[in-house]
Design a protein around this motif. Structure first.
Motif, mmCIF file in Angstrom:
data_model
loop_
_atom_site.group_PDB
_atom_site.id
_atom_site.type_symbol
_atom_site.label_atom_id
_atom_site.label_comp_id
_atom_site.label_asym_id
_atom_site.label_seq_id
_atom_site.Cartn_x
_atom_site.Cartn_y
_atom_site.Cartn_z
ATOM 1 N N GLY A 113 0.785 -1.219 0.000
ATOM 2 C CA GLY A 113 0.000 0.000 0.000
ATOM 3 C C GLY A 113 0.816 1.268 0.000
ATOM 4 N N GLY A 114 2.135 1.147 0.017
ATOM 5 C CA GLY A 114 2.990 2.324 0.040
ATOM 6 C C GLY A 114 3.157 2.942 -1.343
ATOM 7 N N THR A 115 3.954 4.005 -1.411
ATOM 8 C CA THR A 115 4.131 4.789 -2.628
ATOM 9 C C THR A 115 5.581 4.749 -3.082
ATOM 10 N N ILE A 116 5.776 4.633 -4.380
ATOM 11 C CA ILE A 116 7.079 4.835 -5.004
ATOM 12 C C ILE A 116 6.980 6.101 -5.841
ATOM 13 N N ILE A 117 7.953 6.994 -5.679
ATOM 14 C CA ILE A 117 7.976 8.220 -6.460
ATOM 15 C C ILE A 117 9.367 8.413 -7.040
ATOM 16 N N ALA A 118 9.415 8.801 -8.315
ATOM 17 C CA ALA A 118 10.690 8.962 -9.013
ATOM 18 C C ALA A 118 10.650 10.217 -9.861
ATOM 19 N N SER A 119 11.825 10.712 -10.206
ATOM 20 C CA SER A 119 11.929 11.902 -11.038
ATOM 21 C C SER A 119 13.166 11.798 -11.906
ATOM 22 N N ALA A 120 13.049 12.285 -13.140
ATOM 23 C CA ALA A 120 14.184 12.302 -14.057
ATOM 24 C C ALA A 120 14.022 13.450 -15.037
ATOM 25 N N ALA A 121 15.122 13.961 -15.525
ATOM 26 C CA ALA A 121 15.084 15.024 -16.527
ATOM 27 C C ALA A 121 14.538 14.486 -17.840
ATOM 28 N N ASN A 122 13.857 15.339 -18.584
ATOM 29 C CA ASN A 122 13.291 14.918 -19.864
ATOM 30 C C ASN A 122 14.367 14.401 -20.816
ATOM 31 N N ASP A 123 15.554 15.029 -20.783
ATOM 32 C CA ASP A 123 16.622 14.602 -21.681
ATOM 33 C C ASP A 123 17.480 13.491 -21.096
ATOM 34 N N ALA A 124 17.023 12.919 -19.983
ATOM 35 C CA ALA A 124 17.726 11.794 -19.369
ATOM 36 C C ALA A 124 16.825 10.564 -19.307
ATOM 37 N N SER A 162 4.835 17.210 -15.008
ATOM 38 C CA SER A 162 6.038 17.770 -15.627
ATOM 39 C C SER A 162 6.371 19.098 -14.963
ATOM 40 N N LYS A 163 7.650 19.270 -14.639
ATOM 41 C CA LYS A 163 8.096 20.516 -14.007
ATOM 42 C C LYS A 163 9.615 20.586 -14.102
ATOM 43 N N HIS A 164 10.141 21.771 -14.288
ATOM 44 C CA HIS A 164 11.580 22.003 -14.320
ATOM 45 C C HIS A 164 12.273 21.167 -15.410
ATOM 46 N N LYS A 165 11.579 20.970 -16.544
ATOM 47 C CA LYS A 165 12.084 20.139 -17.641
ATOM 48 C C LYS A 165 12.372 18.709 -17.178
ATOM 49 N N CYS A 166 11.552 18.266 -16.233
ATOM 50 C CA CYS A 166 11.642 16.919 -15.675
ATOM 51 C C CYS A 166 10.242 16.328 -15.596
ATOM 52 N N ARG A 167 10.187 15.037 -15.344
ATOM 53 C CA ARG A 167 8.932 14.358 -15.040
ATOM 54 C C ARG A 167 9.059 13.731 -13.658
ATOM 55 N N VAL A 168 8.046 13.954 -12.834
ATOM 56 C CA VAL A 168 7.951 13.274 -11.557
ATOM 57 C C VAL A 168 6.720 12.379 -11.633
ATOM 58 N N PHE A 169 6.869 11.136 -11.197
ATOM 59 C CA PHE A 169 5.780 10.163 -11.349
ATOM 60 C C PHE A 169 5.780 9.239 -10.140
#
Length: 354
Positions: free
Chosen positions: A104-115, A135-142
């Motif tokens: 039931g927990g959460t996994i959250i990740a972020s990476a730059a669009n060009d990475a 999408s924020k700061h030319k990144c995606r957080v999901f």
């Protein structure tokens, strides 16, 4: 990276907590491949556990009051991660995050669009089920939706094995995705090994040793080497070097050091070999790192000691070589690389430039 420098992926990662979209859990959280930065200091993050195998980043976390820990099997209601660029390594890390998440927990990740952000998001969805994305700061957080059905547990198990060491170079060495030149012998290091003289002797060091190729070549080609210390900032690579140098354990005294060479060395040496990095953890060129490796090598060599260095031909290392050593010579150039010998001033074994 200091706590005040910009880190867009870290900013995007912490955004859902900063704006109240996600609540920080009372049971603590695990941050895989953690990096320090000002987004970690905007709000209290009780129970945050950081894992980081790259020494400069681990030391930055420590300076900010976070204590990086070695991996274990504990599970957490929240797992954060900053996936690396190399896809097999990232997939193994997503699978590890899934295994470390409480039900039931959460996994959250972020990476730059060009990475590779879109690819990373798709990969996590394959093994963890539907995601929420911004999408924020030319990144995606999901991040995963608590309690959402879906995901492929069998595929996750397969991906966890992607990080396992495997044979390369005809079985002579073992390596793993994500370390430098992980699936091949780096051509620059091979060029340096080809030109190593057989008269290097005494106590030697390999600066930025990676998974151990140059160190193995040095021991094989130079019977006068009686002790060899390997300095490597990436713990995953150093683990491999221990395995790859095991056949030489009776041949010379070996030391393996998880260490940031740019901070200096605690010992003195008769000879040093190095293929210094010229990038940090990102893609931006950092020739200052290579220049610092050269200066540190000069400080650590005994009078008359010899540095054997390989680098991309265009990198501006000549000024620091000339300033730090009594004599230097260009040994070879090929395929965009250069091999240089530099000799510390003083000592009976010092050589004149040729």
């Amino acid at each position: 990276m200091t706590a005040t420098q910009a880190d867009p992926a870290l900013q995007a990662l912490m955004l859902p907590f900063a704006d109240g979209t996600l609540a920080w859990p009372g049971g603590g959280a695990l941050f895989l491949r953690a990096r320090d930065g000002w987004p970690l200091h905007e709000h209290a993050l009780p129970g945050l556990v950081c894992e980081q195998g790259f020494r400069p980043d681990a030391e930055a976390l420590q300076r900010s009051g976070f204590e990086p820990r070695a991996p274990d099997d504990a599970r957490y209601p929240l797992v954060l991660l900053l996936p690396p660029r190399q896809r097999d390594e990232a997939r193994a890390l997503f699978a590890a995050a899934l295994a470390r998440r409480q039900p039931g927990g959460t996994i959250i990740a972020s990476a730059a669009n060009d990475a590779g952000a879109k690819s990373h998001e798709a990969d996590l969805a394959r093994i963890a089920g539907p995601l929420v994305s911004r999408s924020k700061h030319k990144c995606r957080v999901f991040w995963t939706r608590p309690g959402a059905a879906g995901g492929d547990a069998a595929l996750a198990a397969q991906w966890r094995a992607l990080d396992a060491p495997r044979p390369i170079a005809g079985g002579r060495f073992r390596s793993r995705p994500g370390v430098f030149a992980w699936d091949r012998i780096d051509p620059a290091s091979a060029l340096l090994a080809e030109h190593l003289p057989d008269d290097l002797r005494g106590h030697a060091a390999d600066l930025g040793a990676g998974w151990g190729y140059l160190a193995a070549e040095l021991l094989q080609r130079c019977p006068g080497i009686t002790a060899l210390d390997l300095y490597e900032a990436e713990a995953r690579a150093l683990e491999l070097a221990r395995v790859n140098l095991a056949p030489f354990a009776q041949r010379a005294a070996l030391g393996f050091h998880w260490h940031d060479v740019t901070t200096g060395l605690p010992q003195r040496f008769d000879a040093i070999v190095s293929n210094p990095p010229f990038h940090a953890q990102g893609n931006a060129a950092r020739p200052d790192i290579g220049r610092r490796f050269i200066a540190v090598a000069a400080e650590a060599l005994k009078p008359g000691g010899r540095l054997w260095l390989v680098a991309n031909r265009h990198l501006p290392y000549e000024a620091v070589l000339d300033a730090s050593f009594g004599g230097t010579r260009l040994v070879a150039q090929r395929d965009g690389f250069k091999v240089v010998e530099a000799v510390k001033a003083g000592g009976a074994s010092a050589r004149a430039p040729r």
